[in-house]
Design a protein around this motif. Sequence first.
Motif, PDB file in Angstrom:
ATOM      1  N   ARG A   2       0.846  -1.194   0.000  1.00 47.72           N
ATOM      2  CA  ARG A   2       0.000   0.000   0.000  1.00 47.72           C
ATOM      3  C   ARG A   2       0.882   1.245   0.000  1.00 47.72           C
ATOM      4  N   GLU A   3       0.346   2.314  -0.567  1.00 49.19           N
ATOM      5  CA  GLU A   3       1.138   3.539  -0.726  1.00 49.19           C
ATOM      6  C   GLU A   3       1.637   4.082   0.609  1.00 49.19           C
ATOM      7  N   VAL A   4       0.787   4.032   1.640  1.00 49.52           N
ATOM      8  CA  VAL A   4       1.177   4.549   2.949  1.00 49.52           C
ATOM      9  C   VAL A   4       2.373   3.776   3.496  1.00 49.52           C
ATOM     10  N   ALA A   5       2.348   2.457   3.332  1.00 52.70           N
ATOM     11  CA  ALA A   5       3.453   1.631   3.806  1.00 52.70           C
ATOM     12  C   ALA A   5       4.728   1.902   2.996  1.00 52.70           C
ATOM     13  N   PHE A   6       4.555   2.116   1.682  1.00 51.98           N
ATOM     14  CA  PHE A   6       5.689   2.416   0.806  1.00 51.98           C
ATOM     15  C   PHE A   6       6.376   3.712   1.241  1.00 51.98           C
ATOM     16  N   ILE A   7       5.577   4.730   1.531  1.00 52.98           N
ATOM     17  CA  ILE A   7       6.117   6.015   1.967  1.00 52.98           C
ATOM     18  C   ILE A   7       6.798   5.877   3.331  1.00 52.98           C
ATOM     19  N   LYS A   8       6.138   5.201   4.257  1.00 63.43           N
ATOM     20  CA  LYS A   8       6.684   5.040   5.611  1.00 63.43           C
ATOM     21  C   LYS A   8       8.021   4.294   5.574  1.00 63.43           C
ATOM     22  N   GLN A   9       8.113   3.317   4.709  1.00 64.52           N
ATOM     23  CA  GLN A   9       9.320   2.506   4.611  1.00 64.52           C
ATOM     24  C   GLN A   9      10.513   3.291   4.068  1.00 64.52           C
ATOM     25  N   ASN A  10      10.256   4.240   3.173  1.00 62.15           N
ATOM     26  CA  ASN A  10      11.347   4.931   2.464  1.00 62.15           C
ATOM     27  C   ASN A  10      11.500   6.412   2.808  1.00 62.15           C
ATOM     28  N   LYS A  11      10.598   6.949   3.607  1.00 63.09           N
ATOM     29  CA  LYS A  11      10.569   8.381   3.863  1.00 63.09           C
ATOM     30  C   LYS A  11      11.893   8.910   4.388  1.00 63.09           C
ATOM     31  N   ASP A  12      12.452   8.268   5.399  1.00 65.32           N
ATOM     32  CA  ASP A  12      13.699   8.752   6.008  1.00 65.32           C
ATOM     33  C   ASP A  12      14.843   8.779   4.995  1.00 65.32           C
ATOM     34  N   GLN A  13      14.890   7.756   4.150  1.00 67.96           N
ATOM     35  CA  GLN A  13      15.947   7.711   3.140  1.00 67.96           C
ATOM     36  C   GLN A  13      15.774   8.822   2.112  1.00 67.96           C
ATOM     37  N   LEU A  15      14.323  11.734   2.550  1.00 71.64           N
ATOM     38  CA  LEU A  15      14.660  13.011   3.187  1.00 71.64           C
ATOM     39  C   LEU A  15      16.175  13.180   3.282  1.00 71.64           C
ATOM     40  N   ALA A  16      16.872  12.082   3.534  1.00 68.62           N
ATOM     41  CA  ALA A  16      18.336  12.132   3.585  1.00 68.62           C
ATOM     42  C   ALA A  16      18.896  12.463   2.198  1.00 68.62           C
ATOM     43  N   PHE A  17      18.301  11.862   1.167  1.00 66.85           N
ATOM     44  CA  PHE A  17      18.721  12.154  -0.211  1.00 66.85           C
ATOM     45  C   PHE A  17      18.484  13.633  -0.541  1.00 66.85           C
ATOM     46  N   GLU A  18      17.313  14.139  -0.149  1.00 64.65           N
ATOM     47  CA  GLU A  18      16.982  15.536  -0.429  1.00 64.65           C
ATOM     48  C   GLU A  18      17.970  16.470   0.269  1.00 64.65           C
ATOM     49  N   GLN A  38      18.949   4.216  -6.613  1.00 68.94           N
ATOM     50  CA  GLN A  38      17.928   3.907  -5.618  1.00 68.94           C
ATOM     51  C   GLN A  38      16.661   4.724  -5.850  1.00 68.94           C
ATOM     52  N   ILE A  39      16.842   6.004  -6.134  1.00 66.86           N
ATOM     53  CA  ILE A  39      15.684   6.876  -6.393  1.00 66.86           C
ATOM     54  C   ILE A  39      14.939   6.413  -7.635  1.00 66.86           C
ATOM     55  N   MET A  40      15.688   6.057  -8.693  1.00 66.53           N
ATOM     56  CA  MET A  40      15.049   5.605  -9.925  1.00 66.53           C
ATOM     57  C   MET A  40      14.288   4.303  -9.705  1.00 66.53           C
ATOM     58  N   ASN A  60      10.019  11.934  -8.890  1.00 66.78           N
ATOM     59  CA  ASN A  60      10.450  12.409 -10.198  1.00 66.78           C
ATOM     60  C   ASN A  60      11.280  13.684 -10.065  1.00 66.78           C
ATOM     61  N   ASN A  61      10.823  14.605  -9.210  1.00 63.58           N
ATOM     62  CA  ASN A  61      11.580  15.836  -8.960  1.00 63.58           C
ATOM     63  C   ASN A  61      12.914  15.526  -8.291  1.00 63.58           C
ATOM     64  N   LEU A  62      12.891  14.595  -7.348  1.00 64.06           N
ATOM     65  CA  LEU A  62      14.110  14.220  -6.632  1.00 64.06           C
ATOM     66  C   LEU A  62      15.124  13.591  -7.589  1.00 64.06           C
ATOM     67  N   ALA A  63      14.632  12.768  -8.502  1.00 63.34           N
ATOM     68  CA  ALA A  63      15.515  12.136  -9.495  1.00 63.34           C
ATOM     69  C   ALA A  63      16.134  13.182 -10.421  1.00 63.34           C
ATOM     70  N   ALA A  64      15.327  14.154 -10.826  1.00 62.78           N
ATOM     71  CA  ALA A  64      15.825  15.208 -11.720  1.00 62.78           C
ATOM     72  C   ALA A  64      16.914  16.029 -11.044  1.00 62.78           C
ATOM     73  N   GLN A  65      16.706  16.386  -9.775  1.00 59.77           N
ATOM     74  CA  GLN A  65      17.692  17.166  -9.043  1.00 59.77           C
ATOM     75  C   GLN A  65      18.981  16.363  -8.834  1.00 59.77           C
ATOM     76  N   THR A  66      18.845  15.080  -8.532  1.00 55.97           N
ATOM     77  CA  THR A  66      20.018  14.220  -8.340  1.00 55.97           C
ATOM     78  C   THR A  66      20.800  14.091  -9.633  1.00 55.97           C
ATOM     79  N   TYR A  67      20.066  13.933 -10.727  1.00 55.97           N
ATOM     80  CA  TYR A  67      20.680  13.804 -12.045  1.00 55.97           C
ATOM     81  C   TYR A  67      21.512  15.043 -12.382  1.00 55.97           C
ATOM     82  N   GLN A  68      20.955  16.223 -12.096  1.00 56.97           N
ATOM     83  CA  GLN A  68      21.677  17.462 -12.372  1.00 56.97           C
ATOM     84  C   GLN A  68      22.926  17.571 -11.505  1.00 56.97           C
ATOM     85  N   LYS A  69      22.828  17.142 -10.249  1.00 54.85           N
ATOM     86  CA  LYS A  69      23.981  17.237  -9.344  1.00 54.85           C
ATOM     87  C   LYS A  69      25.107  16.314  -9.806  1.00 54.85           C
ATOM     88  N   ILE A  70      24.748  15.133 -10.318  1.00 56.93           N
ATOM     89  CA  ILE A  70      25.754  14.190 -10.810  1.00 56.93           C
ATOM     90  C   ILE A  70      26.541  14.797 -11.965  1.00 56.93           C
TER      91      ILE A  70
END
Length: 322
Positions: A2-13, A15-18, A38-40, A60-70
């Motif tokens: 479920r989406e809520v579980a997916f978010i809860k499982q990965n949220k901290d990671q 936020l660390a990426f951001e 990992q983001i992709m 999608n926004n997080l992936a775009a920002q990471t891509y630009q930083k790379i």
Amino acid sequence: MREVAFIKQNKDQWLAFEKTIFSNQTQKPDFLADMYIQIMNDLSYAQTFYPKSKVTQYLNNLAAQTYQKIYKLKRIEENRISYFFKTEVPLTIYQYRNYLKFSVLAFLIITAIGVISAHYDLNFSRAILGDSYVNMTLNNIESGDVMGVYKSGSNWGSFISITANNLNVGLRFFVYGVFGGIGTLFFLFQNAIMLGTFQYLFVQHNAFMDSFRGIWLHGAMEITAMVIEAFAGFIFGGSLLFPKTFSRMNSFKIGFKAGFKIFIATIPFTIAAGFIEGYITRYAKEMPDIINYLIIFGTLGIIVYYFFIYPYKVHRKLNPLH
């Protein structure tokens, strides 16, 4: 899952990426590459099971920002200026391409309003351009020297003053975006109305081709650059109005940087247009028509290619996953 579980499982990671993305600290390329993978992976999962969810948009926004930083790390290996114009700016243009489409559409509509208004209201041109400028233009047309206005002053002096003025105008297009893009839109309205009105003045007096061979020698770059500068302002304004999944402050920073990059990229074209206006436009009447057209369509082709075609090529080359 479920989406809520997916978010809860990965949220901290996430936020660390951001936090890593917006940090000024230099990161190791391998770490950023692993983070991007990992983001992709998370994005692919979200697109499959939650395609219309905000979490998908966020990733999608997080992936775009990471891509630009790379790819910014490449500046260590190649000339910084070369990287900026060859990669960084085109990728930014592609990312915000919808704002560019809006800028072009708004410019065309407003210019058309100027043309139509001048056609149906004989006093409209004087109201917009002023009596003295209209009278001077009409005198030049009657004397057979349509480009007479560009012959005053020295070549060098004209080049300096024209370029300085155009750079100031371009900067205002960008800075006025701070008012949620409304300031940029209003400034675009003023300039596009003037352009449509001014150009139609020559149509009314059967001097369109003479004006085209002269005005658009420098206008091909100058006017197109104006549309791009407005595009930069709309990016800036849009970041304030539509922060999406980012905080408004982070969105403001992202929009300001992106818009400022676009403005900086227009400067070489603005300088080139000023050079043409100061040194070449005054000789438009004396030059062979073929030379006029080569300059007009050649300069137009260069700036259109760089801002409208090249970004898609760079994106496809560096980011085949999108």
